[in-house]
Design an enzyme around this catalytic site. Structure first.
Site, PDB file in Angstrom:
ATOM      1  N   SER A  18       0.844  -1.212   0.000  1.00 31.66           N
ATOM      2  CA  SER A  18       0.000   0.000   0.000  1.00 31.66           C
ATOM      3  C   SER A  18       0.871   1.250   0.000  1.00 31.66           C
ATOM      4  O   SER A  18       2.095   1.175   0.151  1.00 31.66           O
ATOM      5  CB  SER A  18      -0.935   0.009   1.226  1.00 31.66           C
ATOM      6  OG  SER A  18      -0.182   0.037   2.418  1.00 31.66           O
ATOM      7  N   SER A 138      11.249   7.320   7.835  1.00 33.17           N
ATOM      8  CA  SER A 138      11.025   7.785   9.219  1.00 33.17           C
ATOM      9  C   SER A 138       9.772   8.656   9.180  1.00 33.17           C
ATOM     10  O   SER A 138       8.708   8.130   8.840  1.00 33.17           O
ATOM     11  CB  SER A 138      12.263   8.501   9.739  1.00 33.17           C
ATOM     12  OG  SER A 138      12.700   9.493   8.826  1.00 33.17           O
ATOM     13  N   THR A 185      -2.282   8.625   2.200  1.00 39.34           N
ATOM     14  CA  THR A 185      -2.196   7.163   2.070  1.00 39.34           C
ATOM     15  C   THR A 185      -3.170   6.531   3.071  1.00 39.34           C
ATOM     16  O   THR A 185      -3.696   7.221   3.956  1.00 39.34           O
ATOM     17  CB  THR A 185      -0.779   6.632   2.397  1.00 39.34           C
ATOM     18  OG1 THR A 185      -0.589   6.765   3.814  1.00 39.34           O
ATOM     19  CG2 THR A 185       0.317   7.356   1.644  1.00 39.34           C
TER      20      THR A 185
HETATM   21  N1  LIG Z   1       1.404   8.973   5.108  1.00 38.29           N
HETATM   22  C1  LIG Z   1       1.964   9.924   5.839  1.00 38.29           C
HETATM   23  O1  LIG Z   1       1.446  11.062   5.934  1.00 38.29           O
HETATM   24  C2  LIG Z   1       3.247   9.659   6.568  1.00 38.29           C
HETATM   25  C3  LIG Z   1       3.837  10.738   7.273  1.00 38.29           C
HETATM   26  C4  LIG Z   1       5.044  10.515   7.912  1.00 38.29           C
HETATM   27  C5  LIG Z   1       5.641   9.266   7.876  1.00 38.29           C
HETATM   28  N2  LIG Z   1       5.042   8.250   7.185  1.00 38.29           N
HETATM   29  C6  LIG Z   1       5.744   6.960   7.141  1.00 38.29           C
HETATM   30  O2  LIG Z   1       5.841   6.538   5.799  1.00 38.29           O
HETATM   31  C7  LIG Z   1       5.873   5.098   5.732  1.00 38.29           C
HETATM   32  C8  LIG Z   1       4.872   4.564   4.730  1.00 38.29           C
HETATM   33  O3  LIG Z   1       3.573   4.837   5.197  1.00 38.29           O
HETATM   34  P1  LIG Z   1       2.298   4.892   4.241  1.00 38.29           P
HETATM   35  O4  LIG Z   1       1.703   6.209   4.437  1.00 38.29           O
HETATM   36  O5  LIG Z   1       2.644   4.400   2.879  1.00 38.29           O
HETATM   37  O6  LIG Z   1       1.351   3.849   5.033  1.00 38.29           O
HETATM   38  P2  LIG Z   1       0.637   2.478   4.658  1.00 38.29           P
HETATM   39  O7  LIG Z   1      -0.018   2.568   3.331  1.00 38.29           O
HETATM   40  O8  LIG Z   1      -0.195   2.129   5.852  1.00 38.29           O
HETATM   41  O9  LIG Z   1       1.865   1.442   4.548  1.00 38.29           O
HETATM   42  C9  LIG Z   1       2.460   0.826   5.641  1.00 38.29           C
HETATM   43  C10 LIG Z   1       2.677  -0.633   5.291  1.00 38.29           C
HETATM   44  O10 LIG Z   1       3.399  -1.263   6.354  1.00 38.29           O
HETATM   45  C11 LIG Z   1       3.017  -2.617   6.397  1.00 38.29           C
HETATM   46  N3  LIG Z   1       3.364  -3.097   7.740  1.00 38.29           N
HETATM   47  C12 LIG Z   1       2.973  -2.577   8.922  1.00 38.29           C
HETATM   48  N4  LIG Z   1       3.496  -3.272   9.936  1.00 38.29           N
HETATM   49  C13 LIG Z   1       4.239  -4.267   9.391  1.00 38.29           C
HETATM   50  C14 LIG Z   1       5.026  -5.317   9.927  1.00 38.29           C
HETATM   51  N5  LIG Z   1       5.138  -5.515  11.262  1.00 38.29           N
HETATM   52  N6  LIG Z   1       5.655  -6.156   9.079  1.00 38.29           N
HETATM   53  C15 LIG Z   1       5.523  -5.992   7.736  1.00 38.29           C
HETATM   54  N7  LIG Z   1       4.814  -5.001   7.162  1.00 38.29           N
HETATM   55  C16 LIG Z   1       4.168  -4.152   7.986  1.00 38.29           C
HETATM   56  C17 LIG Z   1       1.520  -2.591   6.108  1.00 38.29           C
HETATM   57  O11 LIG Z   1       1.070  -3.774   5.479  1.00 38.29           O
HETATM   58  P3  LIG Z   1       0.394  -4.996   6.316  1.00 38.29           P
HETATM   59  O12 LIG Z   1      -0.731  -4.412   7.095  1.00 38.29           O
HETATM   60  O13 LIG Z   1       0.000  -5.944   5.233  1.00 38.29           O
HETATM   61  O14 LIG Z   1       1.492  -5.551   7.176  1.00 38.29           O
HETATM   62  C18 LIG Z   1       1.402  -1.439   5.117  1.00 38.29           C
HETATM   63  O15 LIG Z   1       1.365  -1.904   3.776  1.00 38.29           O
HETATM   64  C19 LIG Z   1       5.695   4.645   7.162  1.00 38.29           C
HETATM   65  O16 LIG Z   1       6.969   4.426   7.734  1.00 38.29           O
HETATM   66  C20 LIG Z   1       5.015   5.826   7.837  1.00 38.29           C
HETATM   67  O17 LIG Z   1       5.236   5.861   9.241  1.00 38.29           O
HETATM   68  C21 LIG Z   1       3.862   8.418   6.562  1.00 38.29           C
END
Ligand SMILES: NC(=O)c1ccc[n+]([C@@H]2O[C@H](COP(=O)([O-])OP(=O)(O)OC[C@H]3O[C@@H](n4cnc5c(N)ncnc54)[C@H](OP(=O)(O)O)[C@@H]3O)[C@@H](O)[C@H]2O)c1
Length: 245
Positions: A18, A138, A185
């Site tokens: 995702s 991060s 996201t």
């Molecule tokens: N979106 C934002 O605004 C934002 C802001 C700051 C930082 N970030 C960081 O950016 C990164 C990407 O986030 P995103 O927004 O793309 O979120 P996302 O779509 O929720 O993606 C996170 C992914 O991590 C996987 N995951 C979670 N725990 C896991 C585990 N223990 N083992 C393996 N896979 C795991 C989930 O898949 P499953 O559920 O299938 O495991 C999910 O596909 C993250 O590090 C987030 O903290 C995001």
């Protein structure tokens, strides 16, 4: 070699089911890489594969990176790699004021964004090619913490410290991180629930760039870190000017 072409490389993206991870998978596939997306939820990975139109160069594998035996098995099954990326984060239940702190939820943040990356680095290193790289996400919360987000802020900062240390210990393998700003996201359902759209719209109005991020913005930055062989221990900020406001 200044730039490592992504074409014909083998790339593992944990979190590739995702959001930013999926956008990075598309980018790598478009550039001619072989990509494995990984995460805990098989259905999510299956959906992502369908959305990516399941080209022959794409595979998926389930793993929970908080479990050491699963991470060890993952690399035994995959074999040689050029790049390992983790965008994994489990923040479900972690956004709370301290009186409502749920320790288990806080521990899942640490496991997915600190111990998980540490385990990935441990088991990936022997499998990585010369010139290979590791990259993590991060987050802006390390620089612009908000109430309810203490745990996430602290873990993001810890992950960046780990990146600098690993860049020294694992050299010449390169280790980098992108701290994303606010990006639209699926993770936002855990941060803001049904206030997601209003919250993101309000931030877009405040940011110098006038919009929140797209998964592609972050995929672009990670792609740079993978390919630029003079870059290690780098924290590459991609946040629309969020640190300035
Ligand atoms: N979106 C934002 O605004 C934002 C802001 C700051 C930082 N970030 C960081 O950016 C990164 C990407 O986030 P995103 O927004 O793309 O979120 P996302 O779509 O929720 O993606 C996170 C992914 O991590 C996987 N995951 C979670 N725990 C896991 C585990 N223990 N083992 C393996 N896979 C795991 C989930 O898949 P499953 O559920 O299938 O495991 C999910 O596909 C993250 O590090 C987030 O903290 C995001």
């Amino acid at each position: 070699m200044a730039i490592m072409e992504i074409a014909n490389t083998n790339v593992l993206i944990v979190g590739g089911g995702s959001g930013m991870g999926q956008a990075l998978a598309k980018r790598c596939l478009d550039a001619g890489a072989k990509v494995i997306i990984a995460g805990r939820n098989e259905d999510k990975l299956k959906r992502a594969c369908e959305e990516l139109q399941t080209p022959a160069a794409l595979d998926s594998i389930t793993v929970d990176i908080s479990q050491e035996n699963q991470v060890a098995n993952l690399f035994e099954r995959i074999g040689r790699l050029d790049h390992v990326v983790s965008t994994a984060a489990d923040i479900d239940g972690a956004y709370e004021l301290l009186p409502a702190l749920n320790l288990k939820a806080a521990q899942r943040v640490v496991e997915s964004k600190f111990y998980g990356p540490l385990l990935l680095a441990k088991y990936a290193t022997p499998m990585l090619s010369a010139g290979g790289s590791i990259a993590f996400t991060s987050g802006i919360a390390a620089y612009r913490p908000a109430a309810r987000g203490s745990v996430v802020a602290a873990v993001n900062a810890a992950l960046e410290g780990l990146v600098r240390a690993l860049a020294i210990e694992l050299a010449p393998i390169r280790v980098n991180a992108v701290p994303p700003g606010w990006v639209d996201t699926p993770i936002w359902s855990f941060v803001a629930g049904d206030k997601k759209n209003d919250t993101l719209r309000a931030m877009a109005e405040r940011l110098p760039v006038g919009r929140v991020g797209r998964p592609d913005d972050i995929a672009d930055a990670i792609g740079f870190l993978m390919g630029n062989t003079f870059t290690t221990g780098t924290i590459l900020h991609v946040e629309g000017g969020h640190r300035l406001i």
